[in-house]
Design an enzyme around this catalytic site. Structure first.
Site, PDB file in Angstrom:
ATOM      1  N   GLU A 214       0.835  -1.195   0.000  1.00 47.31           N
ATOM      2  CA  GLU A 214       0.000   0.000   0.000  1.00 47.31           C
ATOM      3  C   GLU A 214       0.875   1.253   0.000  1.00 47.31           C
ATOM      4  O   GLU A 214       1.922   1.273   0.639  1.00 47.31           O
ATOM      5  CB  GLU A 214      -0.915  -0.002   1.236  1.00 47.31           C
ATOM      6  CG  GLU A 214      -1.733  -1.288   1.352  1.00 47.31           C
ATOM      7  CD  GLU A 214      -2.409  -1.463   2.711  1.00 47.31           C
ATOM      8  OE1 GLU A 214      -2.713  -0.439   3.358  1.00 47.31           O
ATOM      9  OE2 GLU A 214      -2.628  -2.621   3.121  1.00 47.31           O
ATOM     10  N   GLU A 325      -9.797   5.728   2.697  1.00 46.97           N
ATOM     11  CA  GLU A 325     -10.182   4.925   3.855  1.00 46.97           C
ATOM     12  C   GLU A 325     -10.152   5.816   5.086  1.00 46.97           C
ATOM     13  O   GLU A 325      -9.276   6.671   5.226  1.00 46.97           O
ATOM     14  CB  GLU A 325      -9.211   3.753   4.039  1.00 46.97           C
ATOM     15  CG  GLU A 325      -9.480   2.909   5.285  1.00 46.97           C
ATOM     16  CD  GLU A 325      -8.450   1.807   5.490  1.00 46.97           C
ATOM     17  OE1 GLU A 325      -8.565   1.069   6.484  1.00 46.97           O
ATOM     18  OE2 GLU A 325      -7.506   1.699   4.654  1.00 46.97           O
TER      19      GLU A 325
END
Length: 410
Positions: A214, A325
């Protein structure tokens, strides 16, 4: 009788007080040892305007080589292949000069640079570790839920506390991904919440064996002790259980770049109805060595995650996700007001909403391609939403984000 009670109370409290002191002392010793492991002796230290200390550490002394699988690792100083063809530093320099977005850097650059042969590492402070629930959990994601488009069960959403607004592709073999995203400073309601925008490179199942790489930007008061927008990376080889961490807060990622510090503040930041600043991130797999490389902007190859850290990603990724997120802790019994992206909904468009543009995948021939069959996913579109589009300049793009709690999101 009263004197007797005081004596009993004293005898009862004394051992507890000693035990508490012993426990505290042991914990502080553990914190001290952990800081010694993380903070390698620097060649030079730079004080950033935001209070960060950036240590210029010799490239061969970086935390990566504390990993048992990397004890005798030979640093790969450059990738063999770039997704646009054979890796060529001149080509990358040209791309860098042709970049059309507004100039964007890291705040610590205002105070100096690290010399060749070193890498910049944000120094971990005692307070950083003490904010974590334990030394073991410092620098690791907790209660994490990867956005899984096929499992938008409201009960699962409430249990995990994580919410997303993403675009994704799945069902193929993917060898990397690229996107350009604008950078904001979303407001965070609770210190234990965060807001981030990133690319996910995923392999394995959404259970105990998930592999994930990520990269993106985040605001995380719990991790960094402030509300600055920071460049970050994360990796895990076992669904966030025992392996992996943010940035260089454990051994794993091998950095080769002396200009960009993981976890350092990004500067400047986009403004609502103002100038827009964006960053490009590319992650790809070297077809020869099998390592997963990361590039920041169009010229800064940062380093790589060695193939040995992973199981499924030693071959290819099975899913790519782009988007935002947040953590919703529902501290006051209501949905959090923590913002995602700019804190505004996608329908407000350019200059107001956050975006990902020119989203691409790397195929089996190591070429950047336009992804097919892009899906979107959000758990609660009244809180955070996502809208896709396509045009000649931005290719495949999407706007995403939202304010969190509002009259339609309680």
């Amino acid at each position: 009788m009263k004197m007797f009670c005081w004596i009993v109370l004293y005898l009862f409290m004394a051992p507890l007080s000693y035990a508490a002191r012993l426990s505290f002392s042991r914990h502080m010793r553990e914190v001290h040892n952990h800081l010694n492991r993380l903070n390698k002796p620097p060649v030079k230290t730079i004080k950033s305007p935001d209070g960060d200390l950036i240590d210029c550490v010799h490239i061969s002394h970086q935390p990566a080589f504390d990993h048992p699988l990397l004890k005798n690792h030979t640093i790969q100083m450059r990738p063999n292949y770039h997704p646009e063809g054979l890796y060529d530093e001149n080509q990358v320099s040209k791309l860098k000069s042709d970049e059309g977005s507004k100039p964007l850097t890291q705040l610590w650059h205002l105070s100096g640079r690290c010399p060749e042969g070193t890498i910049p590492i944000r120094r971990t402070k005692k307070e950083d570790v003490l904010r974590a629930s334990s030394v073991k959990n410092y620098g690791k994601k907790k209660n994490t839920a990867i956005p899984h488009p096929k499992s938008a069960d409201p009960d699962l959403i409430n249990q995990s506390g994580h919410q997303h607004a993403i675009a994704y592709v799945e069902g193929g073999q993917y060898y990397g991904a690229k996107a350009t995203m604008n950078v904001w400073t979303p407001k965070i309601q609770q210190p234990n919440e965060f807001s981030l925008s990133q690319i996910w490179i995923l392999g394995g199942s959404f259970s105990s064996d998930l592999n994930s790489i990520e990269a993106g930007w985040q605001v995380s008061p719990d991790l960094y002790g402030d509300s600055n927008t920071r460049l970050f990376t994360y990796w895990t080889g076992d669904s966030y259980q025992a392996t992996g961490c943010y940035n260089l807060l454990c051994s794993g990622f091998v950095q080769i770049n002396n200009e960009i510090a993981m976890g350092a503040s990004i500067y400047p930041i986009s403004g609502y109805r103002g100038s827009q600043y964006d960053i490009s991130i590319l992650v790809w797999k070297d077809p020869n060595e099998g390592n997963w490389w990361m590039q920041f902007g169009n010229g800064n190859v940062l380093g790589y995650w060695p193939a040995s850290l992973f199981s499924y990603l030693t071959d290819s990724a099975s899913m790519i996700e782009w988007g935002g997120e947040i953590v919703n802790s529902e501290a006051d019994g209501q949905h959090t007001t923590t913002q995602m992206g700019s804190g505004h909904f996608p329908d407000e468009g350019f200059g107001k909403a956050s975006y990902f543009r020119n989203i691409q995948i790397v195929d089996g021939s190591n070429n950047l391609k336009v992804p097919k069959d892009i899906g979107t996913f959000t758990e609660q579109s009244n809180c955070y939403d996502v809208q896709t589009g396509k045009n000649d300049d931005w290719g495949n793009y999407f706007y995403y984000g939202g304010p969190g709690r509002n009259p339609n999101c309680a």
